[in-house]
Motif scaffolding. Structure first.
Motif, PDB file in Angstrom:
ATOM      1  N   VAL A 116       2.302 -21.799  44.680  1.00 31.13           N
ATOM      2  CA  VAL A 116       2.065 -23.183  45.089  1.00 31.13           C
ATOM      3  C   VAL A 116       2.656 -24.109  44.037  1.00 31.13           C
ATOM      4  N   ASP A 117       3.391 -25.129  44.499  1.00 26.36           N
ATOM      5  CA  ASP A 117       3.758 -26.216  43.594  1.00 26.36           C
ATOM      6  C   ASP A 117       3.527 -27.524  44.336  1.00 26.36           C
ATOM      7  N   SER A 118       3.955 -28.642  43.787  1.00 25.84           N
ATOM      8  CA  SER A 118       3.628 -29.935  44.395  1.00 25.84           C
ATOM      9  C   SER A 118       4.274 -30.135  45.762  1.00 25.84           C
ATOM     10  N   ASP A 119       5.387 -29.443  46.046  1.00 28.62           N
ATOM     11  CA  ASP A 119       6.096 -29.630  47.311  1.00 28.62           C
ATOM     12  C   ASP A 119       6.012 -28.452  48.272  1.00 28.62           C
ATOM     13  N   THR A 120       5.920 -27.241  47.741  1.00 29.72           N
ATOM     14  CA  THR A 120       6.022 -26.056  48.605  1.00 29.72           C
ATOM     15  C   THR A 120       4.873 -25.072  48.383  1.00 29.72           C
ATOM     16  N   VAL A 121       4.644 -24.281  49.440  1.00 25.00           N
ATOM     17  CA  VAL A 121       3.642 -23.209  49.403  1.00 25.00           C
ATOM     18  C   VAL A 121       4.334 -21.960  49.946  1.00 25.00           C
ATOM     19  N   MET A 122       4.320 -20.874  49.178  1.00 26.65           N
ATOM     20  CA  MET A 122       4.890 -19.606  49.621  1.00 26.65           C
ATOM     21  C   MET A 122       3.752 -18.739  50.157  1.00 26.65           C
ATOM     22  N   VAL A 123       3.972 -18.180  51.373  1.00 28.08           N
ATOM     23  CA  VAL A 123       2.942 -17.362  52.020  1.00 28.08           C
ATOM     24  C   VAL A 123       3.547 -16.021  52.403  1.00 28.08           C
ATOM     25  N   ASP A 124       2.849 -14.947  52.034  1.00 26.06           N
ATOM     26  CA  ASP A 124       3.289 -13.576  52.321  1.00 26.06           C
ATOM     27  C   ASP A 124       2.533 -13.073  53.553  1.00 26.06           C
ATOM     28  N   PHE A 125       3.302 -12.750  54.619  1.00 26.98           N
ATOM     29  CA  PHE A 125       2.704 -12.251  55.856  1.00 26.98           C
ATOM     30  C   PHE A 125       2.762 -10.723  55.955  1.00 26.98           C
ATOM     31  N   ASN A 126       3.193 -10.043  54.897  1.00 24.19           N
ATOM     32  CA  ASN A 126       3.150  -8.576  54.897  1.00 24.19           C
ATOM     33  C   ASN A 126       1.688  -8.129  54.897  1.00 24.19           C
ATOM     34  N   HIS A 127       1.436  -6.938  55.477  1.00 22.73           N
ATOM     35  CA  HIS A 127       0.103  -6.358  55.363  1.00 22.73           C
ATOM     36  C   HIS A 127      -0.175  -6.162  53.867  1.00 22.73           C
ATOM     37  N   PRO A 128      -1.395  -6.427  53.401  1.00 22.80           N
ATOM     38  CA  PRO A 128      -1.684  -6.276  51.965  1.00 22.80           C
ATOM     39  C   PRO A 128      -1.374  -4.879  51.414  1.00 22.80           C
ATOM     40  N   LEU A 129      -1.375  -3.854  52.267  1.00 20.23           N
ATOM     41  CA  LEU A 129      -1.086  -2.494  51.795  1.00 20.23           C
ATOM     42  C   LEU A 129       0.362  -2.084  52.046  1.00 20.23           C
ATOM     43  N   ALA A 130       1.182  -2.996  52.584  1.00 17.39           N
ATOM     44  CA  ALA A 130       2.601  -2.692  52.818  1.00 17.39           C
ATOM     45  C   ALA A 130       3.274  -2.365  51.484  1.00 17.39           C
ATOM     46  N   GLY A 131       4.166  -1.382  51.524  1.00 23.63           N
ATOM     47  CA  GLY A 131       4.902  -0.998  50.331  1.00 23.63           C
ATOM     48  C   GLY A 131       4.167  -0.042  49.411  1.00 23.63           C
ATOM     49  N   HIS A 132       2.936   0.297  49.746  1.00 23.68           N
ATOM     50  CA  HIS A 132       2.144   1.192  48.902  1.00 23.68           C
ATOM     51  C   HIS A 132       2.030   2.578  49.525  1.00 23.68           C
ATOM     52  N   THR A 133       2.111   3.600  48.669  1.00 19.45           N
ATOM     53  CA  THR A 133       1.734   4.947  49.084  1.00 19.45           C
ATOM     54  C   THR A 133       0.217   5.002  48.984  1.00 19.45           C
ATOM     55  N   ILE A 134      -0.421   5.395  50.071  1.00 16.13           N
ATOM     56  CA  ILE A 134      -1.882   5.396  50.145  1.00 16.13           C
ATOM     57  C   ILE A 134      -2.403   6.824  50.044  1.00 16.13           C
ATOM     58  N   THR A 135      -3.366   7.031  49.155  1.00 15.51           N
ATOM     59  CA  THR A 135      -4.043   8.321  49.083  1.00 15.51           C
ATOM     60  C   THR A 135      -5.203   8.267  50.072  1.00 15.51           C
ATOM     61  N   PHE A 136      -5.144   9.152  51.056  1.00 20.26           N
ATOM     62  CA  PHE A 136      -6.075   9.197  52.181  1.00 20.26           C
ATOM     63  C   PHE A 136      -6.908  10.457  52.022  1.00 20.26           C
ATOM     64  N   ALA A 137      -8.173  10.301  51.666  1.00 21.35           N
ATOM     65  CA  ALA A 137      -9.082  11.446  51.509  1.00 21.35           C
ATOM     66  C   ALA A 137     -10.027  11.469  52.705  1.00 21.35           C
ATOM     67  N   VAL A 138     -10.234  12.658  53.266  1.00 15.60           N
ATOM     68  CA  VAL A 138     -11.070  12.771  54.456  1.00 15.60           C
ATOM     69  C   VAL A 138     -12.008  13.963  54.366  1.00 15.60           C
ATOM     70  N   LYS A 139     -13.122  13.837  55.083  1.00 16.02           N
ATOM     71  CA  LYS A 139     -14.000  14.973  55.362  1.00 16.02           C
ATOM     72  C   LYS A 139     -14.273  14.891  56.856  1.00 16.02           C
ATOM     73  N   ILE A 140     -13.844  15.904  57.586  1.00 11.02           N
ATOM     74  CA  ILE A 140     -14.020  15.933  59.028  1.00 11.02           C
ATOM     75  C   ILE A 140     -15.462  16.339  59.332  1.00 11.02           C
ATOM     76  N   VAL A 141     -16.183  15.481  60.058  1.00  8.27           N
ATOM     77  CA  VAL A 141     -17.569  15.751  60.418  1.00  8.27           C
ATOM     78  C   VAL A 141     -17.638  16.506  61.728  1.00  8.27           C
ATOM     79  N   ASP A 142     -16.881  16.034  62.735  1.00  8.24           N
ATOM     80  CA  ASP A 142     -16.923  16.683  64.037  1.00  8.24           C
ATOM     81  C   ASP A 142     -15.639  16.384  64.805  1.00  8.24           C
ATOM     82  N   VAL A 143     -15.271  17.287  65.691  1.00  8.14           N
ATOM     83  CA  VAL A 143     -14.122  17.124  66.585  1.00  8.14           C
ATOM     84  C   VAL A 143     -14.570  17.626  67.954  1.00  8.14           C
ATOM     85  N   VAL A 144     -14.436  16.758  68.955  1.00  8.75           N
ATOM     86  CA  VAL A 144     -14.803  17.134  70.318  1.00  8.75           C
ATOM     87  C   VAL A 144     -13.684  16.698  71.255  1.00  8.75           C
ATOM     88  N   PRO A 145     -13.622  17.299  72.449  1.00  6.75           N
ATOM     89  CA  PRO A 145     -12.599  16.847  73.388  1.00  6.75           C
ATOM     90  C   PRO A 145     -12.815  15.372  73.746  1.00  6.75           C
TER      91      PRO A 145
END
Length: 149
Positions: A116-145
């Motif tokens: 932000v300055d007195s004349d302009t405002v820069m806005v980023d519309f990328n997803h906040p996690l764009a460009g990041h490698t994400i570590t995805f940890a899971v524990k599967i509780v159940d799987v059904v059809p």
């Protein structure tokens, strides 16, 4: 408990966490009620869903999801310049402020003020996690059809 593995046409209940490259956790439901989704329903990005394929109830796993398989690469053309006059005077603009904009179809589009300055405002519309490698940890509780109609 089912012995069905995660795959197409399954309904999956799981605990998960998402973390950035530096190990900081972005989201987790390990201390809460597990989440449930149907493979292909759009609640999970395809890259995250595919990583789960073949896992059975009770299994735990950790995956690194690349930006291309996750929230996409950071795109510099998604950073827009606005005139300071486009914003109400009573809005306290500062870097990190998330604002809601309307896209061409009047759908809500979140953007984060980056500069932000007195004349302009820069806005980023990328997803906040764009460009990041994400570590995805899971524990599967159940799987059904999945029930299909």
């Amino acid at each position: 408990m089912s012995e069905l593995p995660v795959g197409p046409n399954t309904k999956v209940t799981l605990h998960f966490s998402l973390a950035l490259e530096d190990g900081s956790e972005v989201d987790s439901n390990f201390e809460a009620k597990p989440a449930t989704f149907v493979v292909g329903d759009g609640n999970l990005l395809p890259g995250f869903e595919e990583a789960l394929f073949g896992l059975h109830p009770g299994e735990e796993a950790t995956f690194d999801i690349s930006p291309e398989q996750g929230f996409g690469p950071h795109n510099s053309s998604n950073i827009q310049r606005f005139s300071r006059k486009d914003f109400d005077e009573d809005v306290e603009l500062e870097p990190g402020l998330m604002l809601s904009f309307a896209d061409a179809n009047q759908a809500e589009l979140p953007g984060v003020v980056t500069q932000v300055d007195s004349d302009t405002v820069m806005v980023d519309f990328n997803h906040p996690l764009a460009g990041h490698t994400i570590t995805f940890a899971v524990k599967i509780v159940d799987v059904v059809p999945a029930v299909t109609h």
